[in-house]
Design an enzyme around this catalytic site. Structure first.
Site, PDB file in Angstrom:
ATOM      1  N   LYS A 115       0.720  -1.309  -0.006  1.00 51.53           N
ATOM      2  CA  LYS A 115       0.074  -0.003  -0.165  1.00 51.53           C
ATOM      3  C   LYS A 115       0.919   1.308  -0.062  1.00 51.53           C
ATOM      4  O   LYS A 115       0.613   2.109  -0.474  1.00 51.53           O
ATOM      5  CB  LYS A 115      -0.987   0.117   1.330  1.00 51.53           C
ATOM      6  N   LYS A 195      -2.614  -9.394  -8.994  1.00 51.03           N
ATOM      7  CA  LYS A 195      -3.790  -9.868  -8.810  1.00 51.03           C
ATOM      8  C   LYS A 195      -4.909  -9.010  -9.156  1.00 51.03           C
ATOM      9  O   LYS A 195      -4.552  -7.927  -9.506  1.00 51.03           O
ATOM     10  CB  LYS A 195      -3.992 -10.204  -7.308  1.00 51.03           C
ATOM     11  N   LYS A 198      -9.395  -3.750  -7.544  1.00 47.99           N
ATOM     12  CA  LYS A 198     -10.468  -2.585  -7.785  1.00 47.99           C
ATOM     13  C   LYS A 198      -9.257  -1.301  -8.152  1.00 47.99           C
ATOM     14  O   LYS A 198      -9.566  -0.460  -8.828  1.00 47.99           O
ATOM     15  CB  LYS A 198     -11.177  -2.268  -6.591  1.00 47.99           C
TER      16      LYS A 198
HETATM   17  P1  AMP Z   1     -11.160  -6.156  -0.355  1.00 45.05           P
HETATM   18  O1  AMP Z   1     -12.111  -5.477  -1.540  1.00 45.05           O
HETATM   19  O2  AMP Z   1      -9.665  -5.969  -0.585  1.00 45.05           O
HETATM   20  O3  AMP Z   1     -11.794  -5.522   0.798  1.00 45.05           O
HETATM   21  O4  AMP Z   1     -11.270  -7.737  -0.461  1.00 45.05           O
HETATM   22  C1  AMP Z   1     -12.526  -8.310  -0.093  1.00 45.05           C
HETATM   23  C2  AMP Z   1     -12.467  -9.836  -0.063  1.00 45.05           C
HETATM   24  O5  AMP Z   1     -12.191 -10.153  -1.431  1.00 45.05           O
HETATM   25  C3  AMP Z   1     -11.281 -10.273   0.753  1.00 45.05           C
HETATM   26  O6  AMP Z   1     -11.755 -11.686   1.222  1.00 45.05           O
HETATM   27  C4  AMP Z   1      -9.861 -10.512  -0.230  1.00 45.05           C
HETATM   28  O7  AMP Z   1      -9.242 -11.459   0.109  1.00 45.05           O
HETATM   29  C5  AMP Z   1     -10.696 -10.962  -1.605  1.00 45.05           C
HETATM   30  N1  AMP Z   1     -10.121 -10.677  -2.688  1.00 45.05           N
HETATM   31  C6  AMP Z   1      -9.632  -9.395  -3.087  1.00 45.05           C
HETATM   32  N2  AMP Z   1      -9.120  -9.595  -4.171  1.00 45.05           N
HETATM   33  C7  AMP Z   1      -8.872 -10.819  -4.429  1.00 45.05           C
HETATM   34  C8  AMP Z   1      -8.368 -11.972  -5.508  1.00 45.05           C
HETATM   35  N3  AMP Z   1      -7.920 -11.101  -6.660  1.00 45.05           N
HETATM   36  N4  AMP Z   1      -8.281 -12.826  -5.588  1.00 45.05           N
HETATM   37  C9  AMP Z   1      -9.042 -13.667  -4.657  1.00 45.05           C
HETATM   38  N5  AMP Z   1      -9.634 -13.009  -3.402  1.00 45.05           N
HETATM   39  C10 AMP Z   1      -9.620 -11.652  -3.347  1.00 45.05           C
END
Ligand code: AMP
Ligand code: TRP
Length: 328
Positions: A115, A195, A198
């Site tokens: 980050k 990965k 967003k």
């Molecule tokens: P976030 O939007 O970063 O708060 O992520 C919400 C959930 O989505 C968390 O459990 C993350 O581990 C999962 N997540 C986010 N990006 C990925 C990805 N590229 N592959 C698998 N899981 C993801």
């Protein structure tokens, strides 16, 4: 029956993408169906403000995530949905837990380092505190299972360490939470490296995308000649096959791998079929989402019920923690 508790959350950074769905929400869905579990799923807005954001859009972004959750099939009869900042005990517990965790461990966390690189002008104390707040989110409910994608595993480790340390320094209050991973625990980016995220333009497919948008996004994915003597291990072509397996099945992936080693893959055709398969899965989600979008009062009621339920548990834990720490 005493039910084990489950907690997880997503940041309100806009509509969810396939990575959130496959790595996070699919796990939430699997666990809400189990009779022996009591599931709480959150929109973690306090984590959302540690990276640049627009205050005026915050409430609508929180809504987007709740609608995505409900559209995906999270069912208020089977789980509780809540907004993190509505239960301020999360913050209070985070402060208390921060007093027993070493700064040196925090600095080594890969997510913090990442980050810092992504937002070099936004390195704030909240960002540094992020994993402690996440540990507090989980521990304030004494949750034992946490459905998350692979990227969150270092944070789950922090929560486990904190639980152990607290129990040994004061008294046994917390269970050690464990991660629950799905088959899609790591969804790679459409760009061919890193990965799906967003915050990286061109890397994702959103749950709200229509067929045309999905086709356009896949069309931009970099690939190769479609043919070779060894299967690609990384890059656009490899990532495409990951998505093929997840949305079209293992056999389809194997057939395409054979083609790669033989007559060659025609990516244009494959991408069209994949877009169709992804859309087939997203269409019912989008329809259900529309229903809730048209019933905003129902959504507010669901969140309010979640807040009331969660507040009660969080207050009890806080009281136990303060007693153990000698604060009351
Ligand atoms: P976030 O939007 O970063 O708060 O992520 C919400 C959930 O989505 C968390 O459990 C993350 O581990 C999962 N997540 C986010 N990006 C990925 C990805 N590229 N592959 C698998 N899981 C993801
Ligand atoms: N850090 C998680 C992410 O970026 C979101 C999150 C915050 C979370 N608190 C949590 C996930 C507690 C699981 C449990 O995805």
């Amino acid at each position: 029956m005493i039910k084990k508790r489950v907690f997880s959350g997503s940041r309100p950074t806009g509509c969810l993408h396939l990575g959130n769905y496959l790595g996070g929400v699919k796990g939430y869905l699997a666990l809400q169906d189990r009779e022996d579990l009591d599931c709480i799923y959150s929109i973690v807005d306090l984590h959302g403000i540690t990276t640049p954001y627009e205050p005026k859009k915050m409430q609508s972004k929180i809504r987007e995530v709740v609608l995505d959750y409900l559209g995906c099939g999270l069912d208020p009869k089977k789980c509780h949905l809540m907004t993190q900042s509505q239960v301020p005990e999360h913050i209070e517990l985070a402060y208390l837990l921060g007093t027993i965790y070493p700064v040196s461990r925090m600095e080594q966390l890969p997510t913090y380092k990442q980050k810092k690189i992504e937002n070099p002008h936004y390195i704030n104390v909240g960002l540094f505190y992020y994993p402690i707040l996440m540990a507090a989110d989980i521990l304030v409910y004494k949750a034992e299972l946490v459905p998350v994608g692979k990227d969150q595993l270092p944070h789950i480790e922090v929560a486990r360490e904190i639980a152990r340390k607290f129990n040994s320094m004061f008294s046994h209050v917390f269970p050690e939470p464990k991660a629950f991973e799905t088959q899609g625990t790591y969804i790679p980016s459409l760009l061919g490296f890193g990965k799906m995220s967003k915050s990286i333009k061109g890397s994702f497919i959103l749950l709200t995308d229509d067929l045309k948008t999905i086709e356009e996004r896949l069309a931009k994915m970099p690939t190769d000649s479609g043919k070779g003597e060894i299967l690609p291990k990384e890059g656009g072509a490899a990532n495409l096959l990951v998505l093929v397996e997840l949305f079209m099945g293992k056999k389809e992936r194997e057939d395409n791998e054979k083609k790669y080693l033989g007559e060659g893959i025609r990516y244009g055709e494959l991408k069209e079929k994949l877009a169709q398969a992804i859309y087939e899965e997203l269409k019912p989600i989008q329809e259900k989402r529309k229903y809730f979008e048209n019933n905003p009062e129902l959504v507010s009621k669901i969140l309010e019920e979640g807040r009331l339920y969660c507040s009660k548990i969080a207050k009890q834990t806080l009281m136990e923690v303060k007693k153990a720490m000698g604060l009351v």
